[in-house]
Write an enzyme that holds these catalytic residues in place. Structure first.
Site, short mmCIF file in Angstrom:
data_model
loop_
_atom_site.label_atom_id
_atom_site.label_comp_id
_atom_site.label_asym_id
_atom_site.label_seq_id
_atom_site.Cartn_x
_atom_site.Cartn_y
_atom_site.Cartn_z
N GLU A 26 -13.71 0.05 17.58
CA GLU A 26 -14.54 0.08 16.37
C GLU A 26 -15.88 -0.62 16.62
O GLU A 26 -15.89 -1.78 17.01
CB GLU A 26 -13.80 -0.60 15.22
CG GLU A 26 -12.58 0.20 14.77
CD GLU A 26 -12.05 -0.22 13.41
OE1 GLU A 26 -12.66 -1.07 12.74
OE2 GLU A 26 -11.01 0.33 13.00
N ILE B 55 0.83 -1.20 0.00
CA ILE B 55 0.00 0.00 0.00
C ILE B 55 0.87 1.25 0.00
O ILE B 55 0.68 2.17 -0.81
CB ILE B 55 -0.96 0.00 1.20
CG1 ILE B 55 -1.92 -1.19 1.11
CG2 ILE B 55 -1.74 1.30 1.28
CD1 ILE B 55 -2.73 -1.43 2.36
N HIS C 35 -14.02 2.70 8.40
CA HIS C 35 -13.16 1.59 7.98
C HIS C 35 -13.49 1.14 6.56
O HIS C 35 -13.77 -0.02 6.29
CB HIS C 35 -13.29 0.41 8.96
CG HIS C 35 -12.06 -0.46 8.99
ND1 HIS C 35 -11.58 -1.02 10.15
CD2 HIS C 35 -11.21 -0.86 8.02
CE1 HIS C 35 -10.50 -1.76 9.88
NE2 HIS C 35 -10.26 -1.66 8.58
N ALA D 5 -4.81 2.61 8.19
CA ALA D 5 -4.20 1.29 8.30
C ALA D 5 -4.82 0.48 9.43
O ALA D 5 -5.68 -0.37 9.20
CB ALA D 5 -2.68 1.42 8.49
N ARG D 6 -4.42 0.76 10.66
CA ARG D 6 -4.96 0.07 11.83
C ARG D 6 -4.96 1.03 13.01
O ARG D 6 -4.01 1.78 13.24
CB ARG D 6 -4.12 -1.18 12.19
CG ARG D 6 -4.43 -2.41 11.37
CD ARG D 6 -5.82 -2.94 11.68
NE ARG D 6 -6.14 -4.18 11.00
CZ ARG D 6 -6.78 -4.28 9.84
NH1 ARG D 6 -7.14 -3.18 9.21
NH2 ARG D 6 -7.07 -5.46 9.32
N ASP E 241 10.60 2.87 7.42
CA ASP E 241 10.31 1.44 7.41
C ASP E 241 11.64 0.69 7.45
O ASP E 241 12.39 0.71 6.47
CB ASP E 241 9.52 1.06 6.15
CG ASP E 241 9.04 -0.40 6.18
OD1 ASP E 241 9.70 -1.24 6.83
OD2 ASP E 241 8.01 -0.69 5.55
N ASP F 146 -9.67 6.41 9.29
CA ASP F 146 -10.62 5.39 8.82
C ASP F 146 -10.65 4.21 9.77
O ASP F 146 -11.47 3.30 9.63
CB ASP F 146 -10.22 4.93 7.42
CG ASP F 146 -11.21 3.97 6.78
OD1 ASP F 146 -12.42 4.30 6.76
OD2 ASP F 146 -10.78 2.90 6.30
#
Length: 355
Positions: free
Chosen positions: A293, A184, A312, A263-264, A203, A288
């Protein structure tokens, strides 16, 4: 899967995003001529949020309902169904669990490994969709698109947004930091470079040669936060990445920076965000995904300024569903033909089969 006589019994367990019939059609296409006996199940996601079931997380449906649908199936093509330790122990005929998700978080992989059942997954299934959505959130936050729409519908014409101090910011020429550079993140970088952004990447697993070839600059997380006017998260949740953005390092952001998380939710600590938004240290937040959640009605960010929220939806495209079903069915077809699998979470369960 040699030695099987009669039709191979297959469970297609889908939901209201990846319907069972998508699995059925995809496997028929991937394995023409094979004798297959399908049974189907539909779990309630996404009409009902996923959550923990038994000893797995992010699952939908009940263990007993899954066992009833599974019966003596040998192959399971699944999206959210809860393949817990209980289910796996009660399914002695099961030989493969093929999961249509980026990671098999709804499967007790250790229990499957003990049972000699390989578990496959579908990396990259929603990469294009999630990347497009992340860029959309950036644009929405930078240019106040949701706020302007809501205010105009309420009869308020915000001409003051054209005043110099209130105007938005272009992606062209802006430094954007991407935390995580997998399937992504790399697509997001490509799109941002087309806009004219300078892209930083944090990263530790990214090959410097790849970063250089892609035209992005590798740096540390702290270095990225200090220099980025926009930060977007694209990492996986691990013990090391949980709350990787927190009260300590969020203060490193330039005043007025935009933060995007599609993402999370576990990647950042949401607690300090309302205060950072109200102080102006954080210029806007677009999310998102959430720490809870769905977020409760009294969630503090609901009343904070300059917040964009979506439920989401980053991966919610028809192409994602079709692609996930096709990748999942492809793994099942390889298994049926004794061809090496491509995406195995537990290769040690393969026995003599090479991955």
């Amino acid at each position: 899967m040699t030695g099987t006589t009669g039709p191979t019994k297959v469970l297609a367990s889908g939901d209201h995003f990846i319907a069972p019939q998508l699995f059925v059609d995809a496997l028929k296409s991937a394995a023409p001529g094979l004798d297959l006996d399908f049974r189907t199940q539909t779990t309630p996601w996404p009409l009902t949020p996923f959550g923990p079931v038994g000893n797995v997380k992010e699952a939908s449906g009940a263990e007993d309902e899954l066992l009833e649908a599974l019966g003596d199936a040998e192959i399971a093509l699944v999206q959210m169904a809860p393949f817990t330790e209980k289910v796996i122990k009660a399914a002695p005929h099961l030989k493969l669990i093929a999961v249509a998700r980026g990671g098999p978080v709804n499967v007790d992989v250790e229990a499957a490994t003990r049972a000699g059942i390989p578990v496959t997954f579908t990396p990259g299934r929603n990469a294009a969709a999630a990347a497009e959505f992340a860029v959309g959130l950036m644009l929405a936050a930078l240019r106040r698109i949701p706020n302007s729409d809501a205010e105009l519908k309420n009869g308020v014409w915000r001409g003051d947004y054209y005043a110099y101090e209130n105007t938005g910011v272009e992606l062209d020429g802006t430094t954007v930091g991407l935390v995580g550079y997998g399937a992504i993140g790399s697509i997001v970088a490509r799109v941002l470079r087309a806009f004219g952004s300078h892209v930083l990447v944090a990263d530790p697993y990214t090959d410097p040669a790849k970063a250089a070839a892609d035209g992005v600059e590798l740096t540390s997380l702290d270095g990225l936060l200090r220099r980025s006017s926009v930060v977007s998260l694209h990492a996986r949740v691990t013990p090391e990445t949980r709350h990787m953005l927190n009260a300590d390092n969020l203060k490193l952001l330039p005043k007025g920076a935009v933060l995007v998380n599609s993402a999370r939710g576990e990647l950042m600590d949401y607690a300090p965000l309302p205060g950072l938004l109200r102080s102006g240290q954080l210029g806007a937040l677009a999310v998102d995904v959430y720490d809870i959640e769905p977020p409760p009605a009294d969630w503090p960010l609901h009343s904070a300024p300059n917040v964009i929220t979506t439920p989401h939806l980053a991966g919610a495209t028809r192409q994602t569903a079709d692609r996930a079903a096709a990748i999942t069915a492809g793994e099942a077809a390889r298994f049926l033909r004794d061809v090496p699998l491509r995406h195995v979470a537990n290769p040690e369960a393969l026995g003599g089969r090479e991955s």
